[in-house]
Design a protein around this motif. Structure first.
Motif, PDB file in Angstrom:
ATOM      1  N   LEU A 169       1.025  -1.496  -0.286  1.00  0.00           N
ATOM      2  CA  LEU A 169       0.219  -0.271  -0.311  1.00  0.00           C
ATOM      3  C   LEU A 169       0.883   1.238  -0.002  1.00  0.00           C
ATOM      4  CD1 LEU A 169      -2.513  -1.327   3.141  1.00  0.00           C
ATOM      5  CD2 LEU A 169      -2.700  -1.062   0.687  1.00  0.00           C
ATOM      6  N   ARG A 170       2.364   1.162   1.069  1.00  0.00           N
ATOM      7  CA  ARG A 170       2.694   2.178   0.886  1.00  0.00           C
ATOM      8  C   ARG A 170       3.923   3.023  -0.720  1.00  0.00           C
ATOM      9  NH1 ARG A 170       8.055   3.142   2.604  1.00  0.00           N
ATOM     10  NH2 ARG A 170       8.486   1.074   3.424  1.00  0.00           N
ATOM     11  N   CYS A 171       4.254   1.846  -1.141  1.00  0.00           N
ATOM     12  CA  CYS A 171       5.351   1.429  -2.492  1.00  0.00           C
ATOM     13  C   CYS A 171       4.540   0.766  -3.218  1.00  0.00           C
ATOM     14  CB  CYS A 171       6.199   0.914  -2.005  1.00  0.00           C
ATOM     15  SG  CYS A 171       7.322   2.129  -0.575  1.00  0.00           S
ATOM     16  N   PRO A 172       3.619   0.786  -4.208  1.00  0.00           N
ATOM     17  CA  PRO A 172       3.487   0.034  -4.968  1.00  0.00           C
ATOM     18  C   PRO A 172       4.145   0.314  -6.430  1.00  0.00           C
ATOM     19  CG  PRO A 172       1.739   2.389  -4.613  1.00  0.00           C
ATOM     20  CD  PRO A 172       2.817   2.204  -4.224  1.00  0.00           C
ATOM     21  N   GLU A 173       4.967   0.300  -6.621  1.00  0.00           N
ATOM     22  CA  GLU A 173       5.999   0.317  -6.921  1.00  0.00           C
ATOM     23  C   GLU A 173       7.444   0.453  -6.491  1.00  0.00           C
ATOM     24  OE1 GLU A 173       8.419   3.431 -10.728  1.00  0.00           O
ATOM     25  OE2 GLU A 173       6.760   2.683 -10.827  1.00  0.00           O
ATOM     26  N   GLN A 174       8.279  -0.176  -5.700  1.00  0.00           N
ATOM     27  CA  GLN A 174       9.311  -0.900  -5.637  1.00  0.00           C
ATOM     28  C   GLN A 174      10.551  -0.767  -6.299  1.00  0.00           C
ATOM     29  OE1 GLN A 174       8.201  -3.653  -2.958  1.00  0.00           O
ATOM     30  NE2 GLN A 174       6.991  -3.138  -2.094  1.00  0.00           N
ATOM     31  N   ARG A 175      11.950  -0.113  -5.317  1.00  0.00           N
ATOM     32  CA  ARG A 175      12.935   0.205  -6.098  1.00  0.00           C
ATOM     33  C   ARG A 175      14.060  -1.404  -6.480  1.00  0.00           C
ATOM     34  NH1 ARG A 175      14.713   1.626 -11.582  1.00  0.00           N
ATOM     35  NH2 ARG A 175      13.866   3.276 -11.661  1.00  0.00           N
ATOM     36  N   ARG A 181      13.019  -2.719 -10.866  1.00  0.00           N
ATOM     37  CA  ARG A 181      12.254  -2.053 -10.028  1.00  0.00           C
ATOM     38  C   ARG A 181      10.239  -3.189 -10.259  1.00  0.00           C
ATOM     39  NH1 ARG A 181      11.420   0.833 -14.091  1.00  0.00           N
ATOM     40  NH2 ARG A 181       9.580   1.394 -15.313  1.00  0.00           N
ATOM     41  N   VAL A 182       9.655  -2.848  -9.126  1.00  0.00           N
ATOM     42  CA  VAL A 182       8.485  -4.119  -9.846  1.00  0.00           C
ATOM     43  C   VAL A 182       7.661  -2.864  -9.366  1.00  0.00           C
ATOM     44  CG1 VAL A 182       8.740  -5.816  -9.016  1.00  0.00           C
ATOM     45  CG2 VAL A 182       8.470  -4.972  -7.217  1.00  0.00           C
ATOM     46  N   ARG A 183       6.061  -3.001 -10.022  1.00  0.00           N
ATOM     47  CA  ARG A 183       5.333  -2.204  -9.778  1.00  0.00           C
ATOM     48  C   ARG A 183       3.533  -2.911  -9.879  1.00  0.00           C
ATOM     49  NH1 ARG A 183       6.284   0.281 -16.413  1.00  0.00           N
ATOM     50  NH2 ARG A 183       5.225  -1.114 -17.018  1.00  0.00           N
TER      51      ARG A 183
END
Length: 308
Positions: A169-175, A181-183
């Motif tokens: 929820l906080r980071c729907p896209e993560q590096r 990255r995942v998104r």
């Protein structure tokens, strides 16, 4: 995301159990008995399935009073668990690097970037093992990473699961690294009381896309399960040309083999911690950690090579 993914989350518990009742080749086997490893311990195998969960609730578990109590015991425990490449399907092999440092884990920062950090005081050990299905004609490689983490208590493991839910929820896209990255992450969590046929005490499923700069996005799946004070997490980076559902199902079955072995440790009281080297340090750290970091970048680029 593809329509099969929500359905996959719903049946995750069944798939975990089927990981201990089916083979991984084309000819599925019937329920049987566990095989014995070279050291005399009974271990799950795709062709030699295990017994049912030992707890009265029907869920795989590890009682807190039978879990490792020190860092040395926890490191010995995670290293003693059998994780074979063919748990995830035919053709898999060990990845490079194969194992992470059990004194460190992946932490998702406030900036939504994954980094490897020392373990906090509430975690005794965290070991990631990596596997790959090599590319072949018309099919790209598939990468699977499985992480077993031993917490100091069941309460801390529950808090870890709750924190993992919050991360999507906080980071729907993560590096993951400078180029990865995942998104588009979406998640679904269930406790044993919410599952019709529970096989672990808590479970979490996430799905999204894995993106390397300059390349087409690929499906990305992450699963995490709690057995008492122990969590088992797995990530899957799909390859083009593969059948997504089959890859995801086989990965969940692989997690099932590991969950079944942990459950048997609870039943037998053997935590596999005898005659092992002493601990590896690693206190402090902390922060929010979660699932995407299990995918396998490198510390030099900031990517996480193992997650919770």
């Amino acid at each position: 995301m593809a329509g099969w993914r929500p359905a996959l989350a719903v049946v995750a518990g069944t798939l975990l159990l089927s990981g201990c009742t089916d083979g991984t080749d084309d000819g599925r086997t019937a329920r049987g008995t566990p095989s014995a490893s070279a050291g005399g311990k009974r271990s799950p195998s795709p062709s030699s399935p295990t017994a049912s969960p030992s707890s009265s609730s029907g869920a795989y578990t590890l009682a807190e009073n039978r879990a490792p109590r020190t860092r040395a015991e926890a490191v010995a425990f995670v290293r003693s668990l059998v994780v074979r490449p063919d748990y995830f399907g035919a053709g898999y092999r060990r990845g490079e690097p194969y194992e992470s440092d059990p004194a460190r884990w992946a932490v998702l920062g406030e900036d939504c970037v994954w980094r490897r950090e020392p373990l906090p005081r509430t975690v005794l050990a965290s070991l990631t093992r990596r596997f790959e299905l090599p590319e072949e004609k018309g099919k790209d490689a598939v990468y699977v990473a499985l992480t077993v983490t031993v917490h100091t208590s069941t309460v801390q493991a529950r808090r870890d699961m709750a924190g993992s839910v919050e991360e999507a929820l906080r980071c729907p896209e993560q590096r993951l690294s400078a180029t990865e990255r995942v998104r588009g992450l979406s998640s679904q969590a269930q406790t044993a009381t919410e599952q019709e046929s529970p096989t672990t005490e808590d479970d979490l499923q996430e799905a999204g896309e894995y993106v390397v700069d300059g390349e087409e996005p690929r499906p990305f799946d992450w699963s995490k399960f709690r057995l008492g004070p122990v969590t088992v997490a797995a990530t899957v980076r799909h390859g083009a040309g593969r059948v997504e559902y089959d890859i995801a199902v086989d990965a969940l079955k692989g997690v099932g083999f590991v969950a079944a072995e942990i459950d048997r440790r609870d039943e037998s009281g053997d935590t596999g911690t005898k005659d092992e080297p002493t601990g590896t340090g690693g206190a402090g750290g902390g922060g929010s950690t979660g699932g995407a970091g299990t995918t396998g970048g490198t510390e030099s680029t900031g990517g996480a090579e193992g997650g919770r």
